[in-house]
Scaffold this active site. Structure first.
Site, short mmCIF file in Angstrom:
data_model
loop_
_atom_site.label_atom_id
_atom_site.label_comp_id
_atom_site.label_asym_id
_atom_site.label_seq_id
_atom_site.Cartn_x
_atom_site.Cartn_y
_atom_site.Cartn_z
N THR A 135 0.82 -1.21 0.00
CA THR A 135 0.00 0.00 0.00
C THR A 135 0.86 1.26 0.00
O THR A 135 2.01 1.24 0.47
CB THR A 135 -0.91 -0.01 1.25
OG1 THR A 135 -1.52 1.27 1.39
CG2 THR A 135 -0.11 -0.28 2.52
N ASP A 136 0.26 2.36 -0.45
CA ASP A 136 0.99 3.65 -0.40
C ASP A 136 1.14 4.15 1.05
O ASP A 136 1.95 5.03 1.32
CB ASP A 136 0.28 4.71 -1.26
CG ASP A 136 -1.16 4.99 -0.87
OD1 ASP A 136 -1.67 4.36 0.08
OD2 ASP A 136 -1.78 5.86 -1.51
N GLU A 137 0.36 3.55 1.97
CA GLU A 137 0.38 4.07 3.35
C GLU A 137 1.73 3.84 4.04
O GLU A 137 2.03 4.47 5.05
CB GLU A 137 -0.73 3.43 4.20
CG GLU A 137 -2.10 3.72 3.61
CD GLU A 137 -3.24 3.54 4.60
OE1 GLU A 137 -3.00 3.40 5.80
OE2 GLU A 137 -4.39 3.54 4.13
N TYR A 178 -1.66 -0.58 11.04
CA TYR A 178 -1.85 -1.26 9.75
C TYR A 178 -0.65 -1.00 8.83
O TYR A 178 -0.05 -1.94 8.30
CB TYR A 178 -3.14 -0.75 9.08
CG TYR A 178 -3.21 -1.04 7.60
CD1 TYR A 178 -3.31 -2.35 7.12
CD2 TYR A 178 -3.15 0.00 6.66
CE1 TYR A 178 -3.34 -2.62 5.74
CE2 TYR A 178 -3.19 -0.26 5.29
CZ TYR A 178 -3.28 -1.56 4.84
OH TYR A 178 -3.31 -1.83 3.48
N LYS A 182 2.24 -3.51 7.31
CA LYS A 182 2.46 -3.68 5.87
C LYS A 182 3.92 -3.33 5.53
O LYS A 182 4.56 -4.01 4.73
CB LYS A 182 1.52 -2.79 5.05
CG LYS A 182 0.06 -3.19 5.05
CD LYS A 182 -0.22 -4.55 4.43
CE LYS A 182 -0.05 -4.59 2.93
NZ LYS A 182 -0.49 -5.90 2.37
P1 NAD Z 1 -9.85 -7.08 2.29
O1 NAD Z 1 -9.82 -6.81 3.75
O2 NAD Z 1 -11.08 -6.77 1.50
O3 NAD Z 1 -9.51 -8.62 2.02
C1 NAD Z 1 -8.51 -9.29 2.72
C2 NAD Z 1 -8.69 -10.79 2.45
O4 NAD Z 1 -7.63 -11.49 3.15
C3 NAD Z 1 -10.01 -11.36 2.98
O5 NAD Z 1 -10.59 -12.20 2.01
C4 NAD Z 1 -9.60 -12.16 4.23
O6 NAD Z 1 -10.44 -13.26 4.49
C5 NAD Z 1 -8.20 -12.59 3.83
N1 NAD Z 1 -7.36 -12.89 5.00
C6 NAD Z 1 -7.18 -12.13 6.10
N2 NAD Z 1 -6.37 -12.75 6.98
C7 NAD Z 1 -6.01 -13.93 6.41
C8 NAD Z 1 -5.17 -15.00 6.81
N3 NAD Z 1 -4.56 -15.00 8.01
N4 NAD Z 1 -5.01 -16.05 5.98
C9 NAD Z 1 -5.64 -16.09 4.77
N5 NAD Z 1 -6.46 -15.10 4.35
C10 NAD Z 1 -6.64 -14.03 5.15
O7 NAD Z 1 -8.59 -6.32 1.71
P2 NAD Z 1 -8.41 -5.51 0.33
O8 NAD Z 1 -8.88 -4.13 0.52
O9 NAD Z 1 -8.92 -6.32 -0.77
O10 NAD Z 1 -6.81 -5.46 0.27
C11 NAD Z 1 -6.08 -6.55 -0.28
C12 NAD Z 1 -4.60 -6.23 -0.20
O11 NAD Z 1 -4.32 -5.05 -0.92
C13 NAD Z 1 -4.09 -6.02 1.22
O12 NAD Z 1 -2.82 -6.59 1.32
C14 NAD Z 1 -4.01 -4.50 1.33
O13 NAD Z 1 -3.01 -4.13 2.24
C15 NAD Z 1 -3.67 -4.11 -0.08
N6 NAD Z 1 -4.11 -2.79 -0.52
C16 NAD Z 1 -5.43 -2.41 -0.36
C17 NAD Z 1 -5.85 -1.17 -0.85
C18 NAD Z 1 -7.28 -0.73 -0.73
O14 NAD Z 1 -7.59 0.42 -1.05
N7 NAD Z 1 -8.21 -1.58 -0.32
C19 NAD Z 1 -4.93 -0.33 -1.47
C20 NAD Z 1 -3.61 -0.75 -1.60
C21 NAD Z 1 -3.21 -1.97 -1.13
O1 DAU Z 2 -4.13 4.04 0.58
C1 DAU Z 2 -4.38 2.68 0.49
C2 DAU Z 2 -5.20 2.24 1.69
O2 DAU Z 2 -6.52 2.75 1.49
C3 DAU Z 2 -5.24 0.73 1.86
O3 DAU Z 2 -3.93 0.27 2.12
C4 DAU Z 2 -6.18 0.34 3.01
O4 DAU Z 2 -6.27 -1.06 3.09
C5 DAU Z 2 -7.54 0.93 2.72
O5 DAU Z 2 -8.41 0.63 3.79
C6 DAU Z 2 -7.46 2.43 2.50
O6 DAU Z 2 -7.12 3.11 3.73
P1 DAU Z 2 -7.84 4.47 4.17
O7 DAU Z 2 -7.72 4.62 5.62
O8 DAU Z 2 -7.39 5.60 3.31
O9 DAU Z 2 -9.37 4.12 3.72
P2 DAU Z 2 -10.78 4.35 4.45
O10 DAU Z 2 -11.83 3.99 3.45
O11 DAU Z 2 -10.83 3.74 5.79
O12 DAU Z 2 -10.81 5.92 4.65
C7 DAU Z 2 -10.68 6.84 3.56
C8 DAU Z 2 -10.67 8.24 4.13
O13 DAU Z 2 -11.97 8.53 4.67
C9 DAU Z 2 -9.70 8.43 5.28
O14 DAU Z 2 -9.16 9.74 5.22
C10 DAU Z 2 -10.57 8.29 6.53
C11 DAU Z 2 -11.90 8.84 6.07
N1 DAU Z 2 -13.10 8.22 6.70
C12 DAU Z 2 -13.20 6.86 6.68
C13 DAU Z 2 -14.29 6.24 7.25
C14 DAU Z 2 -14.40 4.73 7.26
C15 DAU Z 2 -14.09 9.01 7.25
O15 DAU Z 2 -14.01 10.26 7.24
N2 DAU Z 2 -15.17 8.40 7.82
C16 DAU Z 2 -15.31 7.04 7.85
O16 DAU Z 2 -16.33 6.53 8.42
#
Ligand code: NAD
Ligand code: DAU
Length: 371
Positions: A135-137, A178, A182
């Protein structure tokens, strides 16, 4: 017909993972695709109903932290490629339960790396690849030097809210449990490349949006709340900036990098699409109200400013120039089109939303797969 190779996608029942599994199963009938997932609250096999009967798809319920089990799965299935998405992914949960994040994201990744190494190293790593999705985080947070936003700023090479971007050489500076977990997993992946010569690749992507995202994240949560006319909890003043990418564009990038990315390299993935939270929320309300047939402005009163997230990162902005110049990737979707598709999908798939918010979906699949 024997399969050309077996690729194991971890976390394939989650949001991004399900899009990656669908893309690979449909695009590569010559590959056997194993979806390995523990099915935590975030994993939902209903995300993959359209591919579950395909001959090249196999689901295995397992925990990536279970080293012995993962070793067995990799060797008995002759897995030569791993695309690793399984993780705990929600920042707010990591603030209340950091141990779970360290266990899954750090120890789970290490267990996968070691299991793959045991099977691959004796063959000299031939035709193997370990692709870690990050992730970019991990890069921390950027400043908001143009709080009002300047759409013209890109002409001078900057973003609308500040001049700087995260690049592949930006120093790691994670702030939340988190992103710390990562970051740690990214370091382990690079260590396996540098120490043992494992063919690895790492990508760091910005915020994804689109269908099948668990409704604890901003976009699906707010669409669901608008639908039910429930308050929209905006953290702080809503001034934080995120860089949004449509999930299918991320899946396309993963496909390209898995096949053509250089071993040992890191690629940033993002669409140069920064939005201040409050502005994005207004677009969500406007789009949802139009699609629900409600008058414009009908749901503006749902916006509720609440206490800020602890350690809330101010701005993320990804520079994906390297990926574009080396491999020719660009996002295919304009944000307006992506957001319209996304809002429409959640409104048209209310059963999916109701299921995942009720928790019934876990019990249903437990019965179906006798888990
Ligand atoms: P998500 O939470 O929707 O899905 C995570 C999946 O991993 C689920 O299906 C869960 O059951 C599985 N999982 C969790 N723990 C496990 C374990 N111990 N063994 C096997 N499976 C397990 O997540 P997402 O948003 O789809 O993100 C997927 C990946 O991409 C993550 O690694 C996250 O850090 C990365 N990522 C997410 C975003 C985003 O915006 N969502 C952006 C950049 C990177
Ligand atoms: O940047 C990549 C990341 O983006 C991924 O690595 C993470 O897995 C993914 O969850 C996401 O993280 P964020 O914290 O940016 O996403 P989230 O949807 O939780 O929040 C987006 C923005 O909105 C953040 O600034 C927090 C704000 N927010 C979020 C929630 C859930 C609110 O203001 N209210 C809310 O209820």
């Amino acid at each position: 017909m024997p399969f050309e190779r077996t690729i194991m996608i971890t976390g394939g029942a989650g949001f991004i993972g399900s899009h990656v599994v669908r893309l690979f199963v449909n695009k590569y009938p010559q590959y056997r695709i194993i979806n390995l997932d523990k099915l935590t609250y975030a994993g939902n096999l209903a995300n993959l109903k359209d591919v579950e009967d395909k001959p090249n798809y196999k689901f295995i319920k397992a925990d990536i932290c279970d080293y012995e089990e993962i070793k067995k799965i990799i060797s008995t299935n002759n897995v030569t490629g791993v695309i690793h998405l399984a993780a705990e992914s929600h920042v707010d949960r990591s603030i209340v339960d950091p141990f779970t994040f360290a266990r899954t994201n750090v120890m789970g990744t290490l267990s996968l790396l070691q299991a793959a190494r045991e099977y691959w190293e004796p063959s000299g790593w031939s035709a193997c690849r370990f692709y870690h999705i990050s992730t970019d985080e991990v890069y921390g947070a950027l400043e908001l030097t143009r709080p009002e936003g300047d759409p013209q700023a890109s002409e001078c090479g900057g973003g609308p809210f500040g001049d700087d971007f995260f690049t592949e050489t930006t120093r790691y500076q994670p702030h939340s449990p988190y992103s710390a977990a990562k970051a740690s997993s990214d370091h382990f992946v690079r260590a396996y490349h540098d120490t043992y010569g494992m063919p690895t690749v790492v990508t760091n992507c910005s915020n994804n949006y689109g269908p099948y995202q668990f409704p604890e994240k901003l976009i699906p949560l707010f669409i669901n709340n608008i639908r039910h006319r429930k308050p929209l909890p905006v953290y702080g003043k809503g001034e934080n900036v995120r860089d949004w990418l449509y999930v299918e564009d991320h899946a396309r990038a993963i496909d390209l990098i898995f096949h053509e990315g250089k071993v040992g390299e890191t690629y940033n993935i993002g669409g140069f699409n920064e939005w201040k939270n409050i502005d994005l929320i207004k677009v969500l309300i406007k789009t949802a109200d139009r699609l629900l047939g409600r008058p414009e402005g009908a749901d503006d009163d749902l916006i509720t400013f609440v206490t800020d997230r602890k350690g809330h990162d101010m701005r993320y902005a990804i520079d994906s120039t390297k990926l574009n110049e080396e491999l020719g990737w660009t996002p295919s979707l304009q944000f307006e089109e992506g957001i319209e598709k996304t809002v429409r999908w959640y409104l048209e798939n209310q059963d999916w939303l109701d299921n995942v918010t009720s928790g019934d979906y876990l019990r249903y699949y437990e019965r179906m797969y006798k888990l």
